[in-house]
Design an enzyme around this catalytic site. Structure first.
Site, PDB file in Angstrom:
ATOM      1  CD  GLU A   1      61.713  46.142  86.106  1.00 40.33           C
ATOM      2  OE1 GLU A   1      62.212  45.075  85.734  1.00 40.33           O
ATOM      3  OE2 GLU A   1      60.538  46.276  86.435  1.00 40.33           O
TER       4      GLU A   1
ATOM      5  CD  GLU B   1      61.469  41.975  83.241  1.00 41.92           C
ATOM      6  OE1 GLU B   1      62.114  41.527  84.221  1.00 41.92           O
ATOM      7  OE2 GLU B   1      60.574  42.819  83.364  1.00 41.92           O
ATOM      8  CG  ASN B   2      67.885  43.174  80.862  1.00 39.11           C
ATOM      9  OD1 ASN B   2      67.390  44.168  81.361  1.00 39.11           O
ATOM     10  ND2 ASN B   2      68.735  42.385  81.501  1.00 39.11           N
TER      11      ASN B   2
ATOM     12  CD  GLU C   1      63.376  37.329  85.419  1.00 40.47           C
ATOM     13  OE1 GLU C   1      62.974  38.307  84.755  1.00 40.47           O
ATOM     14  OE2 GLU C   1      63.236  37.263  86.662  1.00 40.47           O
TER      15      GLU C   1
ATOM     16  CG  HIS D   1      58.976  39.424  82.754  1.00 41.60           C
ATOM     17  ND1 HIS D   1      57.798  40.053  83.074  1.00 41.60           N
ATOM     18  CD2 HIS D   1      59.677  39.318  83.931  1.00 41.60           C
ATOM     19  CE1 HIS D   1      57.775  40.296  84.383  1.00 41.60           C
ATOM     20  NE2 HIS D   1      58.899  39.857  84.924  1.00 41.60           N
TER      21      HIS D   1
HETATM   22  N1  TRP Z   1      61.752  42.747  86.621  1.00 42.41           N
HETATM   23  C1  TRP Z   1      62.531  41.854  87.440  1.00 42.41           C
HETATM   24  C2  TRP Z   1      61.731  40.578  87.597  1.00 42.41           C
HETATM   25  O1  TRP Z   1      60.682  40.546  88.153  1.00 42.41           O
HETATM   26  C3  TRP Z   1      62.835  42.346  88.784  1.00 42.41           C
HETATM   27  C4  TRP Z   1      63.634  43.583  88.967  1.00 42.41           C
HETATM   28  C5  TRP Z   1      63.212  44.825  89.178  1.00 42.41           C
HETATM   29  C6  TRP Z   1      65.002  43.636  89.189  1.00 42.41           C
HETATM   30  N2  TRP Z   1      64.247  45.659  89.513  1.00 42.41           N
HETATM   31  C7  TRP Z   1      65.330  44.950  89.522  1.00 42.41           C
HETATM   32  C8  TRP Z   1      65.975  42.692  89.121  1.00 42.41           C
HETATM   33  C9  TRP Z   1      66.621  45.305  89.851  1.00 42.41           C
HETATM   34  C10 TRP Z   1      67.253  43.057  89.417  1.00 42.41           C
HETATM   35  C11 TRP Z   1      67.583  44.344  89.798  1.00 42.41           C
HETATM   36  O2  TRP Z   1      62.053  39.568  87.117  1.00 42.41           O
HETATM   37 ZN    ZN Z   2      59.231  39.794  86.956  1.00 45.32          ZN
END
Ligand code: TRP
Ligand code: ZN
Length: 851
Positions: A122, A259-260, A293, A296
């Site tokens: 992400e 949150e993979n 996470e 998510h």
């Molecule tokens: N989606 C993640 C969260 O909110 C955050 C996230 C976005 C992230 N880009 C990232 C985490 C890059 C690590 C590296 O939990």
């Molecule tokens: Zn998040």
């Protein structure tokens, strides 16, 4: 480096991708400098998309081969990706690329951390792994085969394990997902394992994977995970949907966690904890991030975002959910106050400065720059308002409909608001402005009292910004109560819906002129502009029945006296000192709440409040005011401190729960005051006796602030040299607690320490982030703070643009200050902007900050 001419992406340009991805098969043949990635992707024409050329994202990939339906194809490559001719029916794309994870210091895509392979996709990192339509509305199932070596005994990916054997592992994720949720981890890892049985009786294997040596720091995270799983079933009716749930701790990570699907990856600072090495605040943050996470899985993964403009769809909602979880696990009033403090410290400056953007932005250059307090925290506040407006039952009905209607889809804010309209019948057209307009509304209040009728007139005003040049009135749920002069409540909490620019509300048949308690529970993310009298604030501090506004009254008294002291050298207000004494003595109040009562607005928030009044803030005067008020408070409370101190002692072994940590928080505040009276004797004793990191660090902080603690700092380093997370604290504390004139020198010296490593984001932030966070130190009048930060941002950018760009926000308030400081700040920003080969991330940030 990346792009000669950065491009702006607009929400209004959205078009669906021309193909559906029916299935993805990936094979990784791992090697530190030459990992091979083979992809086999089944495409079919998307009947809902306009005709378009076939284009796959791909960056920093070495293309080895590409074919369609088994026949090699000609491809046109650019720095952004690949195009080629494709059949107009379904086809299978196969490609092989080579990548270099060992040299990937940006920590995006596939990279290495301490010999371990890991990924961060992400928002747009998957395109650094293979050629793919790397956009969240393209969803597919993935099967992944990983081939490793003796160095990678553990190999993980999303979904369920299929098979594994000598040097390989296969995983299959049955849930269609966008590429940003892809993950792979391989290395020498050990697991703390557990199990969870879902409400419908499915057995889930839970594993928290860490490097050998960190096994002792997993127990708390595992408990937090199980609590989160249970809570999401109980409160939202959401069950987990795979056979395994894996979490991995990684030392080098740009943010908190990711949150993979089925394979959450965490910054080790956001999951590893033990009483000896972590503070109460660390434990609380870990519990919240694990929950975030995990949550998510439904709000983000099962229902994802159509495009990155909709980021708040998953982030605002998931922050809202993790805040509800924390309120349920700990103290709801304390969590609400902490969130208000945090919003004011991080989101208000963003919303009132050059980086202002709507919760749902409509344009960006680099999406990584929009993982902001506005999207996350204001995004959560907007949902809190929505819930207040439609009520708990309406909220529940809307959420049930959301999961029902949109499971498996990539959605928009329009979809989200539609479920609320459909479930509750409420028209949300005006409410939607909270998503589309930037800026913090200022709400001013006028009162009128005559013949038993009390009238409140509210006026809302939002400062125009580049993002929103002509803001329109928003729907503001204003929770209020009215108190009688004797302290009784005449009107219990009532939500007034302000929709107009100016609007009055009448309360009739009152026996006496009431005292208003406004913005109860911090019911909207607005600034309340009301010059209440000191008497009224003191009255609310003593009598308010709402825990938030009661705290707010004390906070406002502190703020008023600090501003008066900073502006014209006034003396500390007696009403504040006496009010605090009464509150602190009240042992019916939760210690954590009393600790918050003793906190001051941040110095940066004070500067912001002065700037809002049209006064140029002087960071040195603000620092001095804070020092003086703390000293006065210590002297004024002298006789109650010993009793308080006794009250904060805990029995039995260390537990990081709300009760014990609340006591320690109050104890910490008390020690800070005592240190001003005894020169550090109590702090030195606490440091020597402490058997947990909370008490140790609190004592060390007091000692450093008192100009002492050299021996303890040396001892601390010797003790913890082997523990990266503890040494981060050691770096940060020395800077945070330094006197303003020493901060820059201390920070500079630490960047020369052998343990400083700019490639590790935690260490970089512990050092340069602490510099940026020291208000008077960073904003030193001679510009030395700005210069040191700029030097390091310029150095870090080619290594890790994402972390560099985040730290540019330290400059977002530069226009508040005097001409001398502004000149130095501008020079530092210009120097960054003029750097050759600047990343798209940093160039966008600096350009917006300077605009
Ligand atoms: N989606 C993640 C969260 O909110 C955050 C996230 C976005 C992230 N880009 C990232 C985490 C890059 C690590 C590296 O939990
Ligand atoms: Zn998040």
């Amino acid at each position: 480096m990346r792009d000669a001419a950065p491009q702006t992406i607009y929400l209004s340009d959205y078009t669906p991708f021309g193909w559906l991805v029916d299935k993805v098969d990936l094979t990784f043949i791992l090697a530190p400098h030459a990992t091979r990635v083979k992809s086999r992707i089944a495409f079919s024409p998307n009947p809902d998309a306009p005709a378009q050329a076939f284009f796959l994202h791909g960056e920093e990939l070495k293309l080895i081969s590409a074919s369609i339906d088994g026949t090699a194809v000609d491809t046109q490559l650019t720095a952004q990706g690949l195009s080629c001719q494709v059949p107009d029916t379904a086809f299978v794309w196969e490609a092989e690329v080579e990548i270099d994870p060992a040299n990937n210091t940006a920590l995006e895509g596939l990279y290495m951390s301490n010999g371990m392979y890991c990924t961060q996709c992400e928002a747009e990192g998957f395109r650094k792994i293979t050629f793919y339509p790397d956009r969240p509305d393209v969803m597919s199932t993935f099967t992944v085969r990983i081939e490793g070596s003796a160095d990678t005994p553990v190999m993980l990916s999303n979904g369920n394990p299929v098979s594994s054997g000598d040097g390989f592992a296969e995983w299959h994720d049955p849930w269609p997902k966008p590429a940003y949720l892809f993950a792979l981890v391989a290395g020498e890892l050990v697991a703390q394992s557990d199990r969870f049985t879902t409400a419908s009786g499915k057995d889930v294997a839970l594993n928290l994977w860490v490097r050998p040596g960190d096994e002792g720091k997993c127990a708390f995270g595992m408990e937090a995970l199980k609590k989160s799983m249970k809570w999401d079933e109980d409160v939202y009716g959401r069950e987990y949907d795979l056979e395994v749930f894996n979490i991995v701790a990684v030392d080098d990570f740009n943010m908190g966690a990711m949150e993979n699907k089925g394979l959450n990856i965490f910054n080790s600072s956001a999951v590893l904890a033990s009483p000896e090495t972590s503070t109460d605040m660390n434990f609380e943050r870990i519990e919240a991030i694990i929950a975030h996470e995990y949550f998510h899985n439904w709000t983000g993964n099962r229902i994802t975002c159509r495009d990155w403009f909709q980021l708040c769809l998953k982030e605002g909602l998931t922050v809202f959910r993790d805040a509800q979880f924390t309120s349920d696990m700990r103290s709801a009033p304390v969590k609400r106050i902490q969130d208000a403090i945090d919003l004011r410290a991080r989101q208000f400056p963003e919303d009132g400065g050059p980086l202002a953007h709507p919760v749902r932005p409509d344009q960006y250059q680099e999406i990584n720059n929009f993982y902001t307090a506005t999207v996350y925290e204001k995004g959560a506040e907007v949902i809190g308002m929505l819930k207040r407006l439609v009520g708990d039952d309406g909220y529940k009905a809307a959420l049930d409909l959301y999961f029902d209607r949109h499971d498996g889809q990539a959605c928009t804010i329009e979809d989200w608001l539609q479920v609320f309209e459909d479930a509750t019948g409420r028209d949300l057209a005006q409410f939607k402005r909270w998503y589309t307009q930037a800026g913090t509304p200022r709400v001013s209040v006028a009162e009128h009292w005559a013949d038993g009728t009390y009238t409140l007139t509210f006026r809302q005003e939002t400062k125009p910004s580049a993002a929103t040049p002509a803001p329109l009135p928003q729907v503001i749920p204003m929770a209020i109560g009215l108190l009688n002069p004797n302290g009784d409540e005449v009107l219990p909490t009532t939500v007034l819906e302000i929709t107009e620019e100016e609007q009055s509300f009448r309360f009739e048949d009152l026996a006496a002129r009431p005292v208003p308690s406004l913005l109860r529970g911090f019911s909207a993310p607005v600034t309340l502009d009301r010059d209440a009298t000191t008497e009224e604030r003191a009255f609310l501090l003593a009598h308010d029945t709402d825990s938030f506004t009661r705290w707010e009254a004390g906070n406002a008294l502190a703020q008023q006296t600090l501003l008066d002291m900073a502006a014209d050298g006034a003396v500390p207000a007696a009403a504040y000192l006496d009010g605090m004494k009464a509150v602190l003595r009240d042992d019916s109040l939760d210690p954590a709440y009393r600790a918050l009562m003793l906190s001051f607005p941040t110095q940066s928030a004070l500067a912001g409040a002065l700037a809002d009044k049209g006064i140029t803030p002087d960071p040195d005067a603000i620092w001095q005011a804070v020092e003086t008020l703390r000293q006065s408070l210590a002297e004024h409370l002298q006789d109650v401190l010993p009793r308080l101190e006794a009250e904060t002692r805990v029995d039995g072994p260390y537990r990081p729960d709300a009760e014990q940590s609340g006591k320690r928080a109050l104890g910490g505040a008390v020690l800070g005051l005592l240190t001003r009276l005894d020169g550090g004797a109590a702090a030195a004793a606490q440091y020597a006796a402490a058997d947990n990191m909370t008490l140790k660090l609190n004592a060390l902080a007091c000692l450093i602030l008192a100009g002492k603690g050299e021996a303890q700092l040396a001892e601390f380093y010797d003790n913890w040299q082997h523990d990266r997370l503890v040494i981060d604290k050691w770096f940060g504390l020395q800077i945070m607690q330094a006197a303003p004139e020493r901060v820059v020198d201390v920070a500079r010296a630490l960047t020369e320490h052998p343990d400083f490593n700019m490639k590790n984001p935690n260490r970089f932030r512990a050092t340069l982030g602490a510099l940026a966070g020291h208000h008077a130190g960073f904003h030193r009048k001679d510009g030395a703070g700005y210069d040191l930060l700029a030097d390091w941002l310029i150095r870090l950018d080619p290594v890790n643009p994402q972390t560099t760009a985040r730290m540019c926000t330290a400059f977002q308030t530069w226009k508040r200050y005097d001409a001398t400081r502004r000149g130095h700040a501008r020079a530092a920003l210009d120097r960054i902007a003029a750097t050759e080969g600047l990343s798209r991330d940093v160039s966008e940030m600096v350009q917006r900050i300077l605009a």
